[in-house]
Design a protein around this motif. Structure first.
Motif, PDB file in Angstrom:
ATOM      1  N   ILE A  11      14.369   1.827   7.175  1.00  0.00           N
ATOM      2  CA  ILE A  11      14.999   3.027   7.717  1.00  0.00           C
ATOM      3  C   ILE A  11      16.485   2.730   7.788  1.00  0.00           C
ATOM      4  CG2 ILE A  11      15.145   4.619   9.672  1.00  0.00           C
ATOM      5  CD1 ILE A  11      12.323   3.695  10.459  1.00  0.00           C
ATOM      6  N   GLY A  12      17.299   3.495   7.076  1.00  0.00           N
ATOM      7  CA  GLY A  12      18.722   3.187   7.048  1.00  0.00           C
ATOM      8  C   GLY A  12      19.006   2.099   6.030  1.00  0.00           C
ATOM      9  N   GLU A  13      19.605   1.003   6.483  1.00  0.00           N
ATOM     10  CA  GLU A  13      19.959  -0.079   5.565  1.00  0.00           C
ATOM     11  C   GLU A  13      18.714  -0.685   4.920  1.00  0.00           C
ATOM     12  OE1 GLU A  13      21.835  -4.560   5.853  1.00  0.00           O
ATOM     13  OE2 GLU A  13      22.703  -3.001   7.132  1.00  0.00           O
ATOM     14  N   THR A  14      18.753  -0.834   3.594  1.00  0.00           N
ATOM     15  CA  THR A  14      17.616  -1.386   2.862  1.00  0.00           C
ATOM     16  C   THR A  14      17.431  -2.856   3.197  1.00  0.00           C
ATOM     17  OG1 THR A  14      18.027   0.141   1.046  1.00  0.00           O
ATOM     18  CG2 THR A  14      16.606  -1.739   0.577  1.00  0.00           C
ATOM     19  N   ARG A  15      16.193  -3.236   3.456  1.00  0.00           N
ATOM     20  CA  ARG A  15      15.853  -4.636   3.726  1.00  0.00           C
ATOM     21  C   ARG A  15      14.890  -5.123   2.647  1.00  0.00           C
ATOM     22  NH1 ARG A  15      19.099  -6.489   8.140  1.00  0.00           N
ATOM     23  NH2 ARG A  15      19.660  -4.580   9.249  1.00  0.00           N
ATOM     24  N   GLY A  16      14.895  -6.447   2.418  1.00  0.00           N
ATOM     25  CA  GLY A  16      14.023  -7.003   1.393  1.00  0.00           C
ATOM     26  C   GLY A  16      13.578  -8.400   1.757  1.00  0.00           C
ATOM     27  N   ALA A  17      12.892  -9.038   0.830  1.00  0.00           N
ATOM     28  CA  ALA A  17      12.420 -10.409   1.020  1.00  0.00           C
ATOM     29  C   ALA A  17      12.442 -11.139  -0.310  1.00  0.00           C
ATOM     30  CB  ALA A  17      11.020 -10.425   1.619  1.00  0.00           C
ATOM     31  N   LEU A  18      12.511 -12.447  -0.216  1.00  0.00           N
ATOM     32  CA  LEU A  18      12.551 -13.321  -1.384  1.00  0.00           C
ATOM     33  C   LEU A  18      11.597 -14.480  -1.139  1.00  0.00           C
ATOM     34  CD1 LEU A  18      13.940 -14.513  -4.010  1.00  0.00           C
ATOM     35  CD2 LEU A  18      15.624 -15.532  -2.447  1.00  0.00           C
ATOM     36  N   SER A  19      10.713 -14.759  -2.089  1.00  0.00           N
ATOM     37  CA  SER A  19       9.837 -15.923  -1.967  1.00  0.00           C
ATOM     38  C   SER A  19       9.983 -16.802  -3.203  1.00  0.00           C
ATOM     39  CB  SER A  19       8.378 -15.506  -1.780  1.00  0.00           C
ATOM     40  OG  SER A  19       7.796 -15.101  -3.006  1.00  0.00           O
ATOM     41  N   VAL A  20       9.928 -18.100  -2.983  1.00  0.00           N
ATOM     42  CA  VAL A  20      10.052 -19.079  -4.058  1.00  0.00           C
ATOM     43  C   VAL A  20       8.996 -20.157  -3.855  1.00  0.00           C
ATOM     44  CG1 VAL A  20      11.548 -20.773  -5.192  1.00  0.00           C
ATOM     45  CG2 VAL A  20      12.535 -18.666  -4.281  1.00  0.00           C
TER      46      VAL A  20
END
Length: 267
Positions: A103-112
């Motif tokens: 909601i509002g600012e886009t958030r994400g995730a990164l997995s390695v």
């Protein structure tokens, strides 16, 4: 099998702009180098943004540490990017990145997937939103098998870390703690606050691990340098695979203060 625990650091670097308003990726790299961390999860990393002189902060920090960086832009406008990075000198395999419900600012995730001796470790790095309901949706997404199980058919030992914007009293934190171990609670010593760096009052940055990992030590690093390099303090944990002995491990260096909690809006 590694001959010592793995040191993992999570750090919101605030676009490498310190509490003194100075832009200095080298100072962030110096903080990390002092910890001798093997795996570093960074949040609020700028790549090609005019506000931070167009620097690829993930690459610069990794180069100074003689490591490699994986970067995921949670926000991307033309050539300007902003997001999360995982930096390590250890061999890496499958990489996954993507957005989270926002909601509002886009958030994400990164997995390695990272190879540690003869074992594989999955590290998931994220920066959750500011609203309680939003964070719950994001955490629910991350706890699904698509993120925590890696790319193979069987689950890997997993670390979920980052700036969760959630104190331990929040619903988001409790959701994660149902199935994962909080490194600050698993290791000896009382948990400590990470934000704001000059006068830390809230425990917003977390390292969670699955049950097949052991936490030997965890510490919030509060020094003259960390108090000014970013608006968050870095959180460092020593972890190992179940069955590995850390009798020869060295204690983490840390100067910490009491953790004061505040009410959260998670419902």
């Amino acid at each position: 099998m590694p001959d010592r625990p793995i040191k993992l650091l999570t750090y919101n670097v605030h676009s490498c702009i310190g509490s003194d308003r100075k832009l200095d990726p080298g100072r962030i790299a110096a903080v990390i180098a002092e910890t001798e961390a093997d795996i570093i999860a960074l949040q609020e990393v700028d790549v090609g943004r005019r506000r931070t002189d167009g620097i690829d902060q993930a690459h610069v920090i990794a180069s100074l540490l003689k490591m490699q960086a994986h970067f995921h832009p949670a926000l991307s406008v033309a050539e300007e990017k902003y997001g999360d990075a995982i930096i390590t000198a250890l061999p890496t395999g499958a990489v996954k990145s993507g957005p989270l419900p926002s909601i509002g600012e886009t958030r994400g995730a990164l997995s390695v997937e990272i190879t540690v001796g003869d074992r594989k470790l999955l590290v998931v790095n994220t920066h959750l939103g500011l609203r309680g309901r939003e964070r719950i949706r994001q955490m629910t997404t991350l706890l699904n098998p698509g993120w925590l199980h890696g790319t193979g058919q069987t689950s890997l030992p997993t670390v979920l870390c980052g700036d969760l914007n959630a104190i331990p009293a929040s619903a988001t934190y409790r959701l994660a703690a149902r199935s994962l171990k909080d490194a600050q609670l698993a290791g000896p010593g009382a948990p400590r606050a990470t934000f704001p760096s000059r006068y830390p009052l809230m425990r917003l940055d977390h390292i969670f691990v699955t049950g097949d990992l052991v936490v030997y030590r965890a510490a919030v690093l509060e020094t003259r340098l960390t108090r000014v390099a970013s608006d968050h303090l870095p959180l460092l944990a020593e972890i190992g695979f179940a069955g590995f002995s850390a009798a020869d491990s060295l204690p983490l260096k840390a100067a910490v203060k009491n953790d004061v909690q505040r009410p959260d809006d998670d419902i």
